[in-house]
Motif scaffolding. Structure first.
Motif, PDB file in Angstrom:
ATOM      1  N   PRO A 116     -21.660  31.673  17.115  1.00 51.92           N
ATOM      2  CA  PRO A 116     -21.218  32.013  15.758  1.00 51.92           C
ATOM      3  C   PRO A 116     -20.489  33.359  15.736  1.00 51.92           C
ATOM      4  N   TYR A 117     -19.606  33.474  14.784  1.00 46.54           N
ATOM      5  CA  TYR A 117     -18.877  34.712  14.497  1.00 46.54           C
ATOM      6  C   TYR A 117     -18.272  35.291  15.775  1.00 46.54           C
ATOM      7  N   THR A 118     -17.550  34.381  16.492  1.00 44.08           N
ATOM      8  CA  THR A 118     -16.955  34.759  17.766  1.00 44.08           C
ATOM      9  C   THR A 118     -15.481  34.370  17.756  1.00 44.08           C
ATOM     10  N   ASN A 119     -14.653  35.234  18.299  1.00 42.57           N
ATOM     11  CA  ASN A 119     -13.227  34.942  18.412  1.00 42.57           C
ATOM     12  C   ASN A 119     -13.006  33.939  19.543  1.00 42.57           C
ATOM     13  N   ILE A 120     -12.377  32.812  19.218  1.00 40.61           N
ATOM     14  CA  ILE A 120     -12.100  31.750  20.186  1.00 40.61           C
ATOM     15  C   ILE A 120     -10.583  31.605  20.308  1.00 40.61           C
ATOM     16  N   SER A 121     -10.078  31.612  21.540  1.00 43.26           N
ATOM     17  CA  SER A 121      -8.658  31.356  21.807  1.00 43.26           C
ATOM     18  C   SER A 121      -8.528  29.926  22.315  1.00 43.26           C
ATOM     19  N   ILE A 122      -7.723  29.110  21.625  1.00 46.18           N
ATOM     20  CA  ILE A 122      -7.641  27.670  21.906  1.00 46.18           C
ATOM     21  C   ILE A 122      -6.206  27.290  22.225  1.00 46.18           C
ATOM     22  N   ARG A 123      -6.057  26.380  23.180  1.00 46.57           N
ATOM     23  CA  ARG A 123      -4.762  25.762  23.456  1.00 46.57           C
ATOM     24  C   ARG A 123      -5.009  24.367  24.026  1.00 46.57           C
ATOM     25  N   LEU A 124      -4.025  23.469  23.858  1.00 49.67           N
ATOM     26  CA  LEU A 124      -4.076  22.109  24.389  1.00 49.67           C
ATOM     27  C   LEU A 124      -3.174  22.016  25.616  1.00 49.67           C
TER      28      LEU A 124
ATOM     29  N   ILE B   7     -14.111  24.631  10.274  1.00 48.90           N
ATOM     30  CA  ILE B   7     -14.755  25.725  11.004  1.00 48.90           C
ATOM     31  C   ILE B   7     -16.204  25.808  10.566  1.00 48.90           C
ATOM     32  N   LYS B   8     -17.114  25.794  11.517  1.00 49.62           N
ATOM     33  CA  LYS B   8     -18.525  26.031  11.289  1.00 49.62           C
ATOM     34  C   LYS B   8     -18.969  27.145  12.220  1.00 49.62           C
ATOM     35  N   SER B   9     -20.261  27.492  12.114  1.00 51.18           N
ATOM     36  CA  SER B   9     -20.734  28.619  12.916  1.00 51.18           C
ATOM     37  C   SER B   9     -20.752  28.300  14.407  1.00 51.18           C
ATOM     38  N   LYS B  10     -21.044  27.030  14.762  1.00 50.98           N
ATOM     39  CA  LYS B  10     -21.173  26.694  16.170  1.00 50.98           C
ATOM     40  C   LYS B  10     -20.195  25.606  16.612  1.00 50.98           C
ATOM     41  N   GLN B  11     -19.281  25.225  15.762  1.00 51.41           N
ATOM     42  CA  GLN B  11     -18.280  24.236  16.144  1.00 51.41           C
ATOM     43  C   GLN B  11     -17.043  24.386  15.274  1.00 51.41           C
ATOM     44  N   LEU B  12     -15.940  23.867  15.809  1.00 55.26           N
ATOM     45  CA  LEU B  12     -14.711  23.836  15.023  1.00 55.26           C
ATOM     46  C   LEU B  12     -13.896  22.624  15.450  1.00 55.26           C
ATOM     47  N   THR B  13     -13.059  22.145  14.553  1.00 51.94           N
ATOM     48  CA  THR B  13     -12.243  20.944  14.799  1.00 51.94           C
ATOM     49  C   THR B  13     -10.771  21.317  14.727  1.00 51.94           C
ATOM     50  N   VAL B  14     -10.022  20.903  15.764  1.00 56.39           N
ATOM     51  CA  VAL B  14      -8.591  21.181  15.807  1.00 56.39           C
ATOM     52  C   VAL B  14      -7.824  19.868  15.701  1.00 56.39           C
ATOM     53  N   ARG B  15      -6.635  19.941  15.146  1.00 57.65           N
ATOM     54  CA  ARG B  15      -5.767  18.775  14.976  1.00 57.65           C
ATOM     55  C   ARG B  15      -4.367  19.165  15.437  1.00 57.65           C
ATOM     56  N   TRP B  16      -3.597  18.147  15.885  1.00 52.60           N
ATOM     57  CA  TRP B  16      -2.255  18.411  16.381  1.00 52.60           C
ATOM     58  C   TRP B  16      -1.320  17.260  16.003  1.00 52.60           C
ATOM     59  N   GLU B  17      -0.061  17.482  16.192  1.00 55.00           N
ATOM     60  CA  GLU B  17       0.939  16.458  15.877  1.00 55.00           C
ATOM     61  C   GLU B  17       0.842  15.315  16.877  1.00 55.00           C
ATOM     62  N   PRO B  18       0.786  14.062  16.424  1.00 53.22           N
ATOM     63  CA  PRO B  18       0.723  12.945  17.377  1.00 53.22           C
ATOM     64  C   PRO B  18       1.989  12.870  18.220  1.00 53.22           C
ATOM     65  N   PHE B  19       1.850  12.370  19.433  1.00 49.94           N
ATOM     66  CA  PHE B  19       2.995  12.230  20.329  1.00 49.94           C
ATOM     67  C   PHE B  19       2.892  10.895  21.060  1.00 49.94           C
ATOM     68  N   GLY B  20       4.007  10.482  21.675  1.00 51.07           N
ATOM     69  CA  GLY B  20       4.048   9.198  22.365  1.00 51.07           C
ATOM     70  C   GLY B  20       4.682   9.330  23.737  1.00 51.07           C
TER      71      GLY B  20
END
Length: 600
Positions: free
Chosen positions: A401-409, A341-354
């Protein structure tokens, strides 16, 4: 015994044509009739004292043929044909080869049942042919001589037909094309032999006879028809009628075939393009559903047909290539988590699938995120390209920055979409935005300014404090020393105003305001305000006695006035006469320069 002709009588007394012999019509040269008993010959290699049919190979090229047809025979049982042959040449080698054919009815010659071999012995040798024919209209013996290119002769004589089995035919019996499986005697004159002929094809169909040889004879059966049925094979591939994610409907399309019927069984076999057979299924209807298939997979489907008897199943027909549809993904991406998590970016990770999750080889994965900016909800979507690694991840950039983000894949293929659980994340703090320029207001007085402002529109975190830097930049009074008119104030986050005192009247001050969070200070905003000018201030006087006085003038000491914000341009002196002279003089007010001594 039923002789064909008695010994050599016919050839001694009559031409060979009267004895039923005839020359071949499709050969290269003819046989000759010779009787050395009536006309002896001086040639030592020509047999003497005999009547015979002879072929002279002198001057004949290798491979040239001469054929002699015997009379037609009618005999529906096993019997024996006996003859003698004689070969001679000048060099002692074989001048030719003698072949015997048994021709039934008007059929082709077929294969020779007997042939001579070895050198020319120049003596008569006897051959016995056991002929076993049943119910042909007739059969005919054909004697064929094939020249070897050597000079010499080959002769036959004493042809007779005996109505019994040959004396030597039971010895050394063996099969020609296939090993004999079994023999069984029928009676004293004949027996049956059984052979297994394997790997036959339709091209092997035809008329076959059994030929048996011994040291001094040969046996030949009548022809029998061998009918080889070709297993049926569909000419065209099956037709596709419906496609699903896990099934294919096909029409067998098996009415047109190569091979022979009747068709007693139909099967469908299918495999993936990799070649591994999946299954084969019996089918009893024109249309068939193949189920339990994998989505988005190409299959080869073939039809197999079977006719009666063992080995009656034909090879698979031409294959149909068909691909199943994609199926809805099994579920959305799982174990979504934020790993940076940074002020202007964030990185998400998930379980690999096939493929077992996507159920389609063509799919896309997107990240969808929502946030509120300026009171309005914004929704964005980006494609995730890292989907095959062991730890797939995606970085969302250009965030607030300092903002609530709702994320889904979202996992999508051609047939449907599946979502992950939603994840709420707060981006890190950053330096705040600028204090609104229009919010910086100042209430001005002669020696103070009351400054107020509002917090930045974009705080990008929790405001810790405000910094206000002030500085005098100019004054209406050039005598003011402005170098010491500056300073810095710090205010808590809940304080958005300050009164600056001890200022110079009539002076312009610059105020620079900026806010800070834990990440530091944001950009500054500057505004200027000018204090009000104060009235000049006169010094006090202890001595009121004029310095000089005449009848018409008075000289007084006048101290300079303090300007307090602007230069003193004029000093007003008010002259008021004493009470006893009021009737003689009026009040007098005049403007004089600001100096120490005045004459009035």
């Amino acid at each position: 015994m039923c002789p064909l002709l008695s010994a050599e009588d016919c050839l001694l007394e009559k031409p060979y044509t009267d004895c039923g012999y005839s020359q071949g019509k499709d050969d290269d040269f003819d046989w000759e009739q010779i009787n050395t008993k009536q006309k002896p010959s001086s040639e030592p290699w020509l047999p003497s004292g005999s009547a015979f049919m002879m072929v002279n190979t002198s001057g004949r090229s290798s491979g040239q043929r001469a054929q002699l047809y015997l009379p037609q025979f009618k005999e529906n049982d096993t019997h024996c044909v006996i003859f003698q042959y004689y070969a001679a040449s000048r060099e002692g080698s074989s001048p030719s080869q003698l072949l015997i054919y048994v021709k039934e009815n008007n059929s082709p010659l077929g294969f020779a049942v007997w042939n001579s071999s070895g050198p020319a012995f120049q003596k008569w040798q006897q051959v016995e042919l056991a002929i076993s024919t049943f119910w042909p209209n007739f059969y005919q013996l054909v004697f064929e001589v094939v020249a070897s290119g050597e000079q010499g002769l080959l002769a036959v004589r004493g042809i007779s037909r005996q109505g019994h089995q040959c004396s030597k035919c039971h010895e050394g019996i063996r099969g020609r094309e296939a090993p004999m499986k079994d023999t069984k005697p029928v009676n004293s004159r004949r027996y049956t032999a059984t052979f297994d002929i394997v790997n036959t094809t339709k091209e092997d169909s035809g008329r076959y006879r059994c030929i048996v040889r011994s040291e001094k004879g040969v046996g030949a059966s009548s022809y029998g028809a061998l009918v080889v049925k070709q297993p049926p094979i569909p000419i065209a591939p099956p037709q596709l009628t419906a496609v699903g994610a896990t099934y294919l409907w096909i029409q067998l399309n098996a009415n047109s075939i190569n091979g022979d019927g009747p068709i007693i069984e139909k099967e469908v076999e299918y495999r993936t393009l990799s070649g591994s057979l999946i299954d084969s299924q019996p089918v009893d209807k024109p249309n068939h559903k193949i189920g339990h298939l994998d989505p988005d997979t190409e299959y080869e489907i073939s039809v197999l047909l079977t006719r009666p008897n063992e080995g009656g199943t034909g090879a698979p027909g031409p294959p149909l290539r068909a691909r199943t549809k994609c199926a809805d993904p099994m579920h959305g991406p799982r174990w979504l988590q934020v790993v940076d998590i940074k002020s202007k970016q964030l990185t998400v990770r998930w379980e690999p699938f096939g493929y077992n999750v996507t159920r389609c080889y063509s799919y896309n994965l997107t990240v969808q995120y929502r946030y509120t900016a300026n009171g309005k909800e914004e929704t964005r979507e980006e494609t995730c390209y890292d989907t095959l690694s062991a730890a797939p991840q995606h970085t969302i950039r250009s965030l607030q920055p300092y903002t609530n983000i709702s994320i889904r894949l979202l996992l999508r293929n051609r047939e449907g979409v599946k979502e992950s659980d939603e994840l709420d994340v707060l981006t890190d703090e950053d330096v705040p935005g600028a204090v609104p320029q229009e919010s910086i207001q100042g209430s001005t007085y002669e020696e103070k300014i009351a400054l107020r402002w509002r917090e930045p529109l974009q705080t990008y975190g929790i405001i810790k404090q405000y910094e206000i830097f002030y500085k005098a930049v100019s004054s209406f009074d050039p005598e003011f020393n402005l170098s010491n008119q500056s300073g810095k104030m710090l205010k808590f986050s809940n304080e958005t105003s300050h009164i600056f005192t001890g200022l110079y009247p009539g002076s312009t001050y610059s105020f620079t305001v900026r806010a800070s969070t834990v990440k530091g200070y944001g950009p500054p905003e500057t505004a200027q305000f000018t204090t009000k000018i104060s009235p000049p201030r006169m010094p006090g006087y202890e001595q009121e006695t004029p310095l000089n006085q005449t009848d018409s003038t008075v000289t007084v000491l006048l101290k300079p006035a303090r300007s307090r914000g602007a230069p003193v341009r004029c000093v007003f002196i008010h002259i008021r006469p004493s009470h006893q002279h009021q009737h003689q003089h009026q009040h007098q007010t005049s403007c004089y320069r600001n100096r120490a001594v005045w004459f009035i």
